[in-house]
Design a protein around this motif. Sequence first.
Motif, mmCIF file in Angstrom:
data_model
loop_
_atom_site.group_PDB
_atom_site.id
_atom_site.type_symbol
_atom_site.label_atom_id
_atom_site.label_comp_id
_atom_site.label_asym_id
_atom_site.label_seq_id
_atom_site.Cartn_x
_atom_site.Cartn_y
_atom_site.Cartn_z
ATOM 1 N N ARG A 149 41.164 45.773 7.294
ATOM 2 C CA ARG A 149 40.217 44.659 7.319
ATOM 3 C C ARG A 149 40.550 43.694 8.445
ATOM 4 O O ARG A 149 39.657 43.211 9.142
ATOM 5 C CB ARG A 149 40.251 43.918 5.983
ATOM 6 C CG ARG A 149 39.124 42.915 5.821
ATOM 7 C CD ARG A 149 39.254 42.179 4.520
ATOM 8 N NE ARG A 149 40.263 41.119 4.590
ATOM 9 C CZ ARG A 149 40.714 40.438 3.553
ATOM 10 N NH1 ARG A 149 40.285 40.741 2.341
ATOM 11 N NH2 ARG A 149 41.591 39.473 3.693
ATOM 12 N N ARG A 150 41.845 43.413 8.631
ATOM 13 C CA ARG A 150 42.249 42.529 9.715
ATOM 14 C C ARG A 150 41.895 43.125 11.076
ATOM 15 O O ARG A 150 41.452 42.415 11.985
ATOM 16 C CB ARG A 150 43.754 42.260 9.627
ATOM 17 C CG ARG A 150 44.134 41.216 8.598
ATOM 18 C CD ARG A 150 43.552 39.856 8.994
ATOM 19 N NE ARG A 150 43.964 38.792 8.117
ATOM 20 C CZ ARG A 150 45.090 38.114 8.263
ATOM 21 N NH1 ARG A 150 45.914 38.396 9.250
ATOM 22 N NH2 ARG A 150 45.386 37.150 7.411
ATOM 23 N N ILE A 151 42.089 44.437 11.242
ATOM 24 C CA ILE A 151 41.753 45.100 12.506
ATOM 25 C C ILE A 151 40.249 44.992 12.755
ATOM 26 O O ILE A 151 39.804 44.709 13.883
ATOM 27 C CB ILE A 151 42.201 46.569 12.481
ATOM 28 C CG1 ILE A 151 43.725 46.662 12.451
ATOM 29 C CG2 ILE A 151 41.643 47.322 13.682
ATOM 30 C CD1 ILE A 151 44.254 48.070 12.309
ATOM 31 N N ALA A 152 39.449 45.208 11.700
ATOM 32 C CA ALA A 152 37.996 45.110 11.848
ATOM 33 C C ALA A 152 37.573 43.683 12.195
ATOM 34 O O ALA A 152 36.694 43.475 13.037
ATOM 35 C CB ALA A 152 37.315 45.560 10.554
ATOM 36 N N GLU A 153 38.212 42.690 11.553
ATOM 37 C CA GLU A 153 37.884 41.297 11.848
ATOM 38 C C GLU A 153 38.245 40.950 13.290
ATOM 39 O O GLU A 153 37.500 40.237 13.966
ATOM 40 C CB GLU A 153 38.625 40.378 10.882
ATOM 41 C CG GLU A 153 38.119 40.449 9.446
ATOM 42 C CD GLU A 153 38.973 39.647 8.493
ATOM 43 O OE1 GLU A 153 40.065 39.202 8.922
ATOM 44 O OE2 GLU A 153 38.562 39.456 7.331
ATOM 45 N N GLU A 158 36.588 39.912 18.910
ATOM 46 C CA GLU A 158 36.613 40.270 20.329
ATOM 47 C C GLU A 158 35.210 40.591 20.831
ATOM 48 O O GLU A 158 34.832 40.206 21.945
ATOM 49 C CB GLU A 158 37.545 41.467 20.536
ATOM 50 C CG GLU A 158 39.025 41.143 20.334
ATOM 51 C CD GLU A 158 39.896 42.355 20.519
ATOM 52 O OE1 GLU A 158 39.335 43.469 20.746
ATOM 53 O OE2 GLU A 158 41.139 42.221 20.441
ATOM 54 N N ARG A 159 34.423 41.291 20.004
ATOM 55 C CA ARG A 159 33.062 41.621 20.407
ATOM 56 C C ARG A 159 32.212 40.363 20.532
ATOM 57 O O ARG A 159 31.432 40.217 21.482
ATOM 58 C CB ARG A 159 32.433 42.574 19.394
ATOM 59 C CG ARG A 159 31.092 43.135 19.863
ATOM 60 C CD ARG A 159 30.482 44.008 18.810
ATOM 61 N NE ARG A 159 30.077 43.242 17.637
ATOM 62 C CZ ARG A 159 29.457 43.764 16.583
ATOM 63 N NH1 ARG A 159 29.205 45.050 16.549
ATOM 64 N NH2 ARG A 159 29.111 42.995 15.561
ATOM 65 N N ASP A 160 32.371 39.442 19.573
ATOM 66 C CA ASP A 160 31.621 38.184 19.647
ATOM 67 C C ASP A 160 32.004 37.398 20.894
ATOM 68 O O ASP A 160 31.145 36.776 21.540
ATOM 69 C CB ASP A 160 31.888 37.341 18.396
ATOM 70 C CG ASP A 160 31.229 37.927 17.156
ATOM 71 O OD1 ASP A 160 30.339 38.787 17.316
ATOM 72 O OD2 ASP A 160 31.622 37.541 16.037
ATOM 73 N N THR A 164 29.519 36.374 23.854
ATOM 74 C CA THR A 164 29.399 34.976 24.275
ATOM 75 C C THR A 164 29.658 34.838 25.762
ATOM 76 O O THR A 164 28.953 34.112 26.481
ATOM 77 C CB THR A 164 30.382 34.096 23.485
ATOM 78 O OG1 THR A 164 30.095 34.209 22.086
ATOM 79 C CG2 THR A 164 30.268 32.640 23.908
ATOM 80 N N HIS A 165 30.680 35.547 26.252
ATOM 81 C CA HIS A 165 31.008 35.490 27.681
ATOM 82 C C HIS A 165 29.850 36.036 28.517
ATOM 83 O O HIS A 165 29.489 35.450 29.552
ATOM 84 C CB HIS A 165 32.278 36.292 27.948
ATOM 85 C CG HIS A 165 32.697 36.272 29.396
ATOM 86 N ND1 HIS A 165 33.432 35.245 29.936
ATOM 87 C CD2 HIS A 165 32.480 37.160 30.410
ATOM 88 C CE1 HIS A 165 33.661 35.492 31.216
ATOM 89 N NE2 HIS A 165 33.083 36.649 31.526
#
Length: 211
Positions: A149-153, A158-160, A164-165
């Motif tokens: 779950r932590r890896i998915a979060e 990172e994707r968000d 945003t970038h």
Amino acid sequence: LQRDADGAPFRIMSVSNDITARKVTEDRLQALTERLSLATAVAKIGVWDWNLRDNTLTWDDTMFSIYGLPPVVSMPYERWASAVFPEDLPGVEEILGRAISEKSQGFAEFRIVRANGSTGVVSAAERVALDEHGNVSRVIGVNVDITERRIAEESLRERDAQLTHLSEHDFLTGLPNRMLLNDRIRQAVALAPRHRKHVAVLFLDLDDFKE
């Protein structure tokens, strides 16, 4: 076996107790225990029990699976402590000690190093059990492996951040675009009066920049 005055056996007496109700209760308890064990195993929830009177720590099979350790009876407290990240151990032990001293419950998340050297993240909850005098005799708790779950979060964050970038920077040059410029100008204009400062905007027009 009873004997007469000469020591010869002459009678056998026996007593029988009807334990049907007790056996039914034991069977129900055994079935409930098996269902609970199956449920925790399927949900990958490890259960542990720490007896403070004799300082014995008992783990179920799921606990050993989470930490990648072979089952042992009983589990040494020091072995568990050595699997927790040194930076996380003081905080986890503080929460555990507070639950015991306050006769309450505690929750924590911490990192571990499994027996094969891989790392993981565990979510833990514990609650104390009191004896007949109201003193803490045991601490019962659960561990849940939340590594995936932590890896998915983290991947989602990172994707968000990447999205945003991309929305705030020019794809070709990587420079901040007009959207980010407008956002920064709005922030500067809003903060300037609070700090008694002025805001200046410089516009530079480059002819044939795209070419």
